[in-house]
Design a protein around this motif. Structure first.
Motif, short mmCIF file in Angstrom:
data_model
loop_
_atom_site.label_atom_id
_atom_site.label_comp_id
_atom_site.label_asym_id
_atom_site.label_seq_id
_atom_site.Cartn_x
_atom_site.Cartn_y
_atom_site.Cartn_z
N ILE A 35 34.74 10.77 -10.87
CA ILE A 35 33.36 10.41 -11.19
C ILE A 35 32.37 11.39 -10.59
CG2 ILE A 35 31.65 8.56 -10.85
CD1 ILE A 35 33.73 6.64 -11.58
N GLY A 36 32.80 12.09 -9.53
CA GLY A 36 31.89 13.03 -8.88
C GLY A 36 30.90 12.30 -7.98
N MET A 37 31.29 11.13 -7.55
CA MET A 37 30.39 10.32 -6.71
C MET A 37 31.28 9.37 -5.90
SD MET A 37 27.43 7.97 -8.40
CE MET A 37 26.35 6.99 -7.38
N GLU A 38 31.03 9.31 -4.62
CA GLU A 38 31.79 8.37 -3.79
C GLU A 38 31.30 6.95 -4.08
OE1 GLU A 38 34.00 8.83 -1.20
OE2 GLU A 38 34.04 11.01 -1.41
N PRO A 39 32.20 5.96 -4.11
CA PRO A 39 31.71 4.59 -4.23
C PRO A 39 30.83 4.26 -3.01
CG PRO A 39 34.10 4.67 -4.46
CD PRO A 39 33.67 6.04 -4.04
N ASP A 40 29.71 3.62 -3.27
CA ASP A 40 28.85 3.19 -2.16
C ASP A 40 29.29 1.85 -1.61
OD1 ASP A 40 26.83 5.31 -2.23
OD2 ASP A 40 26.46 4.56 -4.25
N ALA A 92 40.05 7.83 -3.66
CA ALA A 92 39.76 9.28 -3.63
C ALA A 92 39.81 9.87 -5.04
CB ALA A 92 40.76 9.98 -2.70
N ASP A 93 40.80 9.43 -5.85
CA ASP A 93 40.88 9.93 -7.23
C ASP A 93 39.66 9.50 -8.03
OD1 ASP A 93 43.27 11.03 -6.70
OD2 ASP A 93 44.48 9.41 -7.58
N HIS A 140 16.72 8.50 -11.41
CA HIS A 140 17.00 7.23 -10.74
C HIS A 140 17.81 7.44 -9.47
CE1 HIS A 140 16.98 6.41 -15.16
NE2 HIS A 140 16.09 5.54 -14.76
N GLN A 141 17.66 6.50 -8.58
CA GLN A 141 18.61 6.45 -7.48
C GLN A 141 19.87 5.77 -8.02
OE1 GLN A 141 16.80 5.43 -3.89
NE2 GLN A 141 18.74 5.18 -2.80
N ARG A 142 21.00 6.43 -7.84
CA ARG A 142 22.25 5.88 -8.39
C ARG A 142 23.09 5.25 -7.28
NH1 ARG A 142 24.00 10.92 -12.40
NH2 ARG A 142 22.27 10.67 -13.86
N HIS A 143 23.68 4.13 -7.62
CA HIS A 143 24.55 3.43 -6.66
C HIS A 143 25.85 3.14 -7.40
CE1 HIS A 143 20.71 2.39 -4.52
NE2 HIS A 143 20.28 2.41 -5.76
N PHE A 144 26.95 3.22 -6.71
CA PHE A 144 28.24 3.04 -7.37
C PHE A 144 29.00 1.92 -6.66
CE2 PHE A 144 32.55 5.42 -8.06
CZ PHE A 144 33.03 4.34 -8.80
N VAL A 145 29.23 0.84 -7.41
CA VAL A 145 30.01 -0.28 -6.87
C VAL A 145 31.39 -0.24 -7.51
CG1 VAL A 145 30.23 -2.79 -6.71
CG2 VAL A 145 27.96 -1.72 -6.57
N SER A 183 38.07 2.32 -17.25
CA SER A 183 36.80 2.01 -16.62
C SER A 183 36.22 3.25 -15.93
CB SER A 183 37.06 0.89 -15.62
OG SER A 183 35.91 0.26 -15.23
N VAL A 184 37.11 3.96 -15.23
CA VAL A 184 36.66 5.14 -14.48
C VAL A 184 36.23 6.25 -15.44
CG1 VAL A 184 37.46 6.93 -12.89
CG2 VAL A 184 38.02 4.53 -12.45
N ARG A 185 37.05 6.49 -16.47
CA ARG A 185 36.67 7.53 -17.45
C ARG A 185 35.37 7.17 -18.15
NH1 ARG A 185 42.14 8.97 -20.02
NH2 ARG A 185 42.97 10.33 -18.40
N GLY A 186 35.24 5.88 -18.46
CA GLY A 186 34.03 5.42 -19.14
C GLY A 186 32.80 5.69 -18.29
N LEU A 187 32.94 5.44 -17.00
CA LEU A 187 31.78 5.68 -16.12
C LEU A 187 31.47 7.16 -16.03
CD1 LEU A 187 29.57 4.74 -14.34
CD2 LEU A 187 31.17 4.50 -12.46
N ARG A 188 32.53 7.97 -15.97
CA ARG A 188 32.32 9.42 -15.94
C ARG A 188 31.53 9.88 -17.18
NH1 ARG A 188 32.79 14.40 -13.10
NH2 ARG A 188 31.34 15.33 -14.55
N LYS A 189 31.92 9.35 -18.33
CA LYS A 189 31.22 9.74 -19.57
C LYS A 189 29.78 9.23 -19.56
CE LYS A 189 35.30 9.60 -22.51
NZ LYS A 189 35.97 8.73 -23.48
N THR A 190 29.60 8.04 -19.03
CA THR A 190 28.24 7.49 -18.96
C THR A 190 27.35 8.41 -18.12
OG1 THR A 190 29.12 5.26 -19.11
CG2 THR A 190 26.90 5.47 -18.21
N ILE A 191 27.88 8.80 -16.96
CA ILE A 191 27.08 9.63 -16.06
C ILE A 191 26.80 10.99 -16.71
CG2 ILE A 191 27.17 10.86 -13.85
CD1 ILE A 191 28.43 8.29 -12.67
N ASP A 192 27.82 11.56 -17.38
CA ASP A 192 27.61 12.83 -18.08
C ASP A 192 26.54 12.68 -19.15
OD1 ASP A 192 29.49 14.04 -16.55
OD2 ASP A 192 31.09 14.01 -18.06
N ALA A 193 26.60 11.56 -19.87
CA ALA A 193 25.62 11.35 -20.95
C ALA A 193 24.21 11.25 -20.36
CB ALA A 193 25.97 10.09 -21.75
#
Ligand SMILES: Nc1ncnc2c1ncn2[C@@H]1O[C@H](COP(=O)(O)OP(=O)(O)OP(=O)(O)O)[C@@H](O)[C@H]1O
Ligand SMILES: [Mg+2]
Length: 390
Positions: free
Chosen positions: A322-327, A316-317, A298-303, A279-289
């Protein structure tokens, strides 16, 4: 979430970091940095006043004037008159040099809550005229998109009745109708069949929900999805986004054509991920894409959903991958599947679950609680951020 310690030494940083744990990043900058602190997501500054109290108070005053979204805590021996002067300078709390971990944690937690609320209020004032088109998305199925989207929409509708639309963009297997126990007699296919000349034709296909929101449901047969082009779907969504203050879109997993086309009109992306590696890697790739195709406005929010899962990566990992703290951290709670099965989002329920506070804090990011006072409206406040880590 960042706390900056303005100090010419590093002992305060160590004390704060060990009190709050790794989920909050703590950095020291020299006192000379002043109000020009440049840190992502800065919510709290702790000003070291141990050696030069006057200078620290002047600095606190400057923050109060020029950085109203930042909450100031002063580190100084508490002697006669200091507390009153600190308050006049806009300081939220004073920590004496001997403060123990619990005291520091409590002070920082309160300061973050105050900062969040101020920022949410400033944001809702700034943006009060702008309608928000909020897409809830995740690369993987089952991450919790429908749960988050339906609770966000129901929470917003409690604060802005009749001004919220929830759209199911999972045209094949969408279950917004079930999540809200709606008996939808009409759906997106009928809305589009009207020719999309006029928003009224779309609005008549919305189904009202008891919370005050309107839902545009997915077709009840998966095959119908193929008849609906991304362009037609997007036109319906953007017409509603012109009419409603908040449009929340629940998507299907991944970055399909429909999701990308709607995204051109969106103001906010709410990324939902669980704590497992995929899930985490997938989100990283999504954000990179998204970055690589220039979808960055966009304003990005991370749940982070099921944030307390024992088997997952730690917060922390995840933040560093992801390069983004969970909000928002939504813990696992069995009330969520139960509420989904009953068709009652938990923000409509009377009995709170551990997920209730975090879900309200997601709502706060878009529409602050008008009744919020200075940190005492418990129950709706996020609880998890500064929890002790095992
Ligand atoms: N924090 C949580 N704690 C416990 N259960 C949860 C939590 N979040 C979601 N669930 C449950 O997990 C399941 C999947 O959630 P949901 O349907 O919201 O995911 P989704 O991302 O919309 O899935 P899909 O990709 O299939 O549309 C549901 O049964 C839901 O109730
Ligand atoms: Mg879903």
């Amino acid at each position: 979430m960042t706390i900056v310690v303005l100090s010419d030494g590093d002992s305060l940083e160590q004390a704060v970091q060990s009190a709050v744990g790794d989920s909050v990043s703590v950095r020291t900058m020299p006192l000379a940095t002043g109000v020009n602190v440049d840190a992502d997501d800065l919510s709290v500054v702790l000003i070291d006043g141990a050696t030069d109290l006057e200078r620290a108070l002047r600095l606190a005053h400057d923050f109060d004037d020029r950085r109203p979204g930042v909450t100031v805590v002063l580190g100084a021996p508490v002697s006669d008159g200091v507390a009153a002067r600190a308050m006049q300078a806009g300081v939220r709390d004073v920590l004496s040099p001997g403060a123990d971990g619990d005291r520091i944690r409590e002070a920082v937690k309160r300061a973050i809550e105050v900062a969040d609320r101020r920022r949410a209020t400033m944001h809702s004032i700034d943006e009060s005229r702008e309608n928000r088109l909020i897409m809830v998305m995740s690369p993987k199925g089952g991450a919790g998109k429908t749960t988050i989207a339906s609770n966000l929409a129901v929470g917003l509708a409690q604060r802005a009745p009749k001004e919220v639309a929830l759209i199911d963009a999972d045209l094949q297997f969408g279950d917004v109708g079930n999540a809200l126990r709606l008996l939808a007699e009409t759906n997106i296919r009928d809305a589009i069949a009207g020719g999309l000349q006029d928003v009224t034709e779309v609005k008549v296909h919305l189904t009202p929900h008891r919370s005050g929101l309107f839902a545009l449901c997915a077709p009840d047969q998966p095959g119908v999805a193929d008849e609906i082009t991304a362009q037609a779907f997007t036109k319906a969504v953007s017409m509603l986004a012109d009419e409603f203050r908040y449009v929340v879109v629940d998507t299907d997993p991944g970055l399909g054509e429909r999701t990308l086309t709607v995204m051109d009109h969106a103001t906010d992306l709410v990324f939902v991920a669980a704590t497992d590696v995929a899930s985490v890697r997938g989100l990283r790739k999504t954000i990179d894409a998204l970055d690589s195709i220039g979808m960055t406005s966009h304003q990005r929010h991370f749940v982070l959903n099921r944030s307390d899962a024992k088997v997952g990566l730690d917060v922390a990992d995840i933040a560093s991958t992801i390069g983004m703290e969970p909000d928002v951290l939504v813990p696992s709670s069995r009330t969520l599947p139960v509420s989904m099965n009953q068709g009652t989002p938990i923000l409509e329920m009377d009995e709170p679950s551990p997920a209730t506070g975090p879900l309200w804090s997601l709502v706060d990011r878009f529409h602050a609680d008008p009744d919020a006072d200075d940190g005492h409206n418990s129950g709706r406040r996020p609880g998890g951020l500064l929890r002790r880590r095992n």
